[in-house]
Design a protein around this motif. Structure first.
Motif, PDB file in Angstrom:
ATOM      1  N   MET A 110       0.822  -1.216   0.000  1.00  0.00           N
ATOM      2  CA  MET A 110       0.000   0.000   0.000  1.00  0.00           C
ATOM      3  C   MET A 110       0.855   1.265   0.000  1.00  0.00           C
ATOM      4  O   MET A 110       0.443   2.286  -0.538  1.00  0.00           O
ATOM      5  N   ALA A 111       2.047   1.200   0.591  1.00  0.00           N
ATOM      6  CA  ALA A 111       2.913   2.375   0.655  1.00  0.00           C
ATOM      7  C   ALA A 111       3.540   2.696  -0.695  1.00  0.00           C
ATOM      8  O   ALA A 111       3.980   3.817  -0.929  1.00  0.00           O
ATOM      9  N   GLY A 112       3.602   1.708  -1.575  1.00  0.00           N
ATOM     10  CA  GLY A 112       4.135   1.933  -2.911  1.00  0.00           C
ATOM     11  C   GLY A 112       5.644   2.015  -2.936  1.00  0.00           C
ATOM     12  O   GLY A 112       6.323   1.475  -2.069  1.00  0.00           O
ATOM     13  N   PRO A 113       6.198   2.705  -3.932  1.00  0.00           N
ATOM     14  CA  PRO A 113       7.653   2.723  -4.116  1.00  0.00           C
ATOM     15  C   PRO A 113       8.398   3.577  -3.096  1.00  0.00           C
ATOM     16  O   PRO A 113       9.614   3.615  -3.094  1.00  0.00           O
ATOM     17  N   LYS A 114       7.668   4.264  -2.226  1.00  0.00           N
ATOM     18  CA  LYS A 114       8.304   5.148  -1.252  1.00  0.00           C
ATOM     19  C   LYS A 114       9.102   4.375  -0.203  1.00  0.00           C
ATOM     20  O   LYS A 114      10.100   4.861   0.309  1.00  0.00           O
ATOM     21  N   TYR A 115       8.669   3.150   0.108  1.00  0.00           N
ATOM     22  CA  TYR A 115       9.320   2.339   1.141  1.00  0.00           C
ATOM     23  C   TYR A 115       9.927   1.089   0.530  1.00  0.00           C
ATOM     24  O   TYR A 115       9.334   0.452  -0.327  1.00  0.00           O
ATOM     25  N   LYS A 116      11.134   0.734   0.988  1.00  0.00           N
ATOM     26  CA  LYS A 116      11.894  -0.351   0.385  1.00  0.00           C
ATOM     27  C   LYS A 116      11.809  -1.656   1.174  1.00  0.00           C
ATOM     28  O   LYS A 116      11.763  -2.727   0.589  1.00  0.00           O
ATOM     29  N   TYR A 117      11.801  -1.585   2.507  1.00  0.00           N
ATOM     30  CA  TYR A 117      11.827  -2.785   3.340  1.00  0.00           C
ATOM     31  C   TYR A 117      10.737  -2.749   4.397  1.00  0.00           C
ATOM     32  O   TYR A 117      10.338  -1.684   4.854  1.00  0.00           O
ATOM     33  N   ALA A 118      10.315  -3.939   4.811  1.00  0.00           N
ATOM     34  CA  ALA A 118       9.432  -4.093   5.961  1.00  0.00           C
ATOM     35  C   ALA A 118      10.070  -5.114   6.895  1.00  0.00           C
ATOM     36  O   ALA A 118      10.577  -6.141   6.444  1.00  0.00           O
ATOM     37  N   ASP A 119      10.065  -4.810   8.178  1.00  0.00           N
ATOM     38  CA  ASP A 119      10.586  -5.718   9.191  1.00  0.00           C
ATOM     39  C   ASP A 119       9.484  -6.009  10.198  1.00  0.00           C
ATOM     40  O   ASP A 119       8.719  -5.108  10.573  1.00  0.00           O
ATOM     41  N   VAL A 120       9.407  -7.266  10.620  1.00  0.00           N
ATOM     42  CA  VAL A 120       8.444  -7.678  11.636  1.00  0.00           C
ATOM     43  C   VAL A 120       9.230  -8.024  12.894  1.00  0.00           C
ATOM     44  O   VAL A 120      10.122  -8.863  12.863  1.00  0.00           O
ATOM     45  N   LEU A 121       8.914  -7.333  13.983  1.00  0.00           N
ATOM     46  CA  LEU A 121       9.592  -7.551  15.252  1.00  0.00           C
ATOM     47  C   LEU A 121       8.614  -8.125  16.263  1.00  0.00           C
ATOM     48  O   LEU A 121       7.431  -7.774  16.260  1.00  0.00           O
ATOM     49  N   SER A 122       9.114  -9.004  17.135  1.00  0.00           N
ATOM     50  CA  SER A 122       8.271  -9.565  18.191  1.00  0.00           C
ATOM     51  C   SER A 122       8.820  -9.157  19.542  1.00  0.00           C
ATOM     52  O   SER A 122      10.007  -8.824  19.679  1.00  0.00           O
ATOM     53  N   ASN A 123       7.956  -9.186  20.540  1.00  0.00           N
ATOM     54  CA  ASN A 123       8.358  -8.846  21.903  1.00  0.00           C
ATOM     55  C   ASN A 123       9.362  -9.862  22.413  1.00  0.00           C
ATOM     56  O   ASN A 123       9.230 -11.049  22.173  1.00  0.00           O
ATOM     57  N   PHE A 124      10.366  -9.407  23.158  1.00  0.00           N
ATOM     58  CA  PHE A 124      11.433 -10.286  23.624  1.00  0.00           C
ATOM     59  C   PHE A 124      11.765  -9.964  25.076  1.00  0.00           C
ATOM     60  O   PHE A 124      12.379  -8.944  25.359  1.00  0.00           O
ATOM     61  N   LYS A 125      11.308 -10.792  25.987  1.00  0.00           N
ATOM     62  CA  LYS A 125      11.638 -10.766  27.414  1.00  0.00           C
ATOM     63  C   LYS A 125      11.086  -9.591  28.202  1.00  0.00           C
ATOM     64  O   LYS A 125      10.948  -9.677  29.400  1.00  0.00           O
ATOM     65  N   SER A 126      10.800  -8.462  27.594  1.00  0.00           N
ATOM     66  CA  SER A 126      10.214  -7.334  28.319  1.00  0.00           C
ATOM     67  C   SER A 126       9.400  -6.495  27.339  1.00  0.00           C
ATOM     68  O   SER A 126       9.592  -6.606  26.127  1.00  0.00           O
ATOM     69  N   PRO A 127       8.519  -5.652  27.835  1.00  0.00           N
ATOM     70  CA  PRO A 127       7.704  -4.828  26.927  1.00  0.00           C
ATOM     71  C   PRO A 127       8.518  -3.854  26.078  1.00  0.00           C
ATOM     72  O   PRO A 127       8.050  -3.396  25.053  1.00  0.00           O
TER      73      PRO A 127
ATOM     74  N   ALA B 277      11.707  -4.535  24.892  1.00  0.00           N
ATOM     75  CA  ALA B 277      12.699  -5.235  24.068  1.00  0.00           C
ATOM     76  C   ALA B 277      12.006  -5.908  22.880  1.00  0.00           C
ATOM     77  O   ALA B 277      11.002  -6.585  23.044  1.00  0.00           O
ATOM     78  N   TRP B 278      12.568  -5.726  21.693  1.00  0.00           N
ATOM     79  CA  TRP B 278      12.014  -6.294  20.467  1.00  0.00           C
ATOM     80  C   TRP B 278      13.121  -7.005  19.709  1.00  0.00           C
ATOM     81  O   TRP B 278      14.275  -6.604  19.757  1.00  0.00           O
ATOM     82  N   ARG B 279      12.759  -8.059  18.974  1.00  0.00           N
ATOM     83  CA  ARG B 279      13.712  -8.762  18.113  1.00  0.00           C
ATOM     84  C   ARG B 279      13.044  -9.072  16.785  1.00  0.00           C
ATOM     85  O   ARG B 279      11.824  -9.164  16.697  1.00  0.00           O
ATOM     86  N   GLN B 280      13.857  -9.252  15.765  1.00  0.00           N
ATOM     87  CA  GLN B 280      13.324  -9.515  14.432  1.00  0.00           C
ATOM     88  C   GLN B 280      12.722 -10.912  14.400  1.00  0.00           C
ATOM     89  O   GLN B 280      13.359 -11.893  14.753  1.00  0.00           O
ATOM     90  N   ALA B 281      11.471 -11.007  13.965  1.00  0.00           N
ATOM     91  CA  ALA B 281      10.734 -12.271  13.986  1.00  0.00           C
ATOM     92  C   ALA B 281      10.792 -13.009  12.650  1.00  0.00           C
ATOM     93  O   ALA B 281      10.671 -14.223  12.614  1.00  0.00           O
ATOM     94  N   THR B 282      10.948 -12.281  11.555  1.00  0.00           N
ATOM     95  CA  THR B 282      10.973 -12.890  10.222  1.00  0.00           C
ATOM     96  C   THR B 282      12.122 -12.291   9.416  1.00  0.00           C
ATOM     97  O   THR B 282      12.750 -11.328   9.838  1.00  0.00           O
ATOM     98  N   ASN B 283      12.354 -12.855   8.269  1.00  0.00           N
ATOM     99  CA  ASN B 283      13.305 -12.247   7.344  1.00  0.00           C
ATOM    100  C   ASN B 283      12.746 -10.917   6.851  1.00  0.00           C
ATOM    101  O   ASN B 283      11.531 -10.717   6.810  1.00  0.00           O
ATOM    102  N   ARG B 284      13.626 -10.030   6.468  1.00  0.00           N
ATOM    103  CA  ARG B 284      13.223  -8.732   5.941  1.00  0.00           C
ATOM    104  C   ARG B 284      12.442  -8.920   4.648  1.00  0.00           C
ATOM    105  O   ARG B 284      12.816  -9.714   3.792  1.00  0.00           O
ATOM    106  N   ILE B 285      11.353  -8.195   4.513  1.00  0.00           N
ATOM    107  CA  ILE B 285      10.531  -8.225   3.305  1.00  0.00           C
ATOM    108  C   ILE B 285      10.986  -7.083   2.411  1.00  0.00           C
ATOM    109  O   ILE B 285      11.002  -5.929   2.839  1.00  0.00           O
ATOM    110  N   VAL B 286      11.381  -7.394   1.201  1.00  0.00           N
ATOM    111  CA  VAL B 286      11.906  -6.403   0.264  1.00  0.00           C
ATOM    112  C   VAL B 286      10.815  -6.049  -0.742  1.00  0.00           C
ATOM    113  O   VAL B 286      10.174  -6.925  -1.329  1.00  0.00           O
ATOM    114  N   ASN B 287      10.618  -4.770  -0.966  1.00  0.00           N
ATOM    115  CA  ASN B 287       9.643  -4.284  -1.936  1.00  0.00           C
ATOM    116  C   ASN B 287      10.307  -4.259  -3.304  1.00  0.00           C
ATOM    117  O   ASN B 287      11.075  -3.372  -3.625  1.00  0.00           O
TER     118      ASN B 287
END
Length: 73
Positions: free
Chosen positions: A40-57, A59-69
């Protein structure tokens, strides 16, 4: 429901990073939601990252591989 953070990285360094907090049933659902946001963002954005909660509210860590547009989403 798990809490995930979705980050969209812009193509241009002068643009702002976009970030959403999403409640999804699993990692695959969060990855699909991130792919939809990136499409939906179109060509303006190149990557999407999904982060999940890690040990505390705060702290975040990468949950999946980077999604490339590559405009074929």
């Amino acid at each position: 429901m798990e809490k995930f953070m979705i980050l969209l990285t812009p193509e241009d360094a002068n643009e702002k990073l976009m970030m959403w907090e999403a409640n999804c049933t699993n990692v695959e659902a969060a990855q699909q939601q991130a792919t939809a946001y990136l499409a939906m963002a179109g060509p303006k954005y190149k990557y999407a990252d999904v982060l999940s909660n890690f040990k505390s509210p705060l702290a975040w860590r990468q949950a999946t591989n980077r999604i490339v547009n590559n405009f074929n989403l």
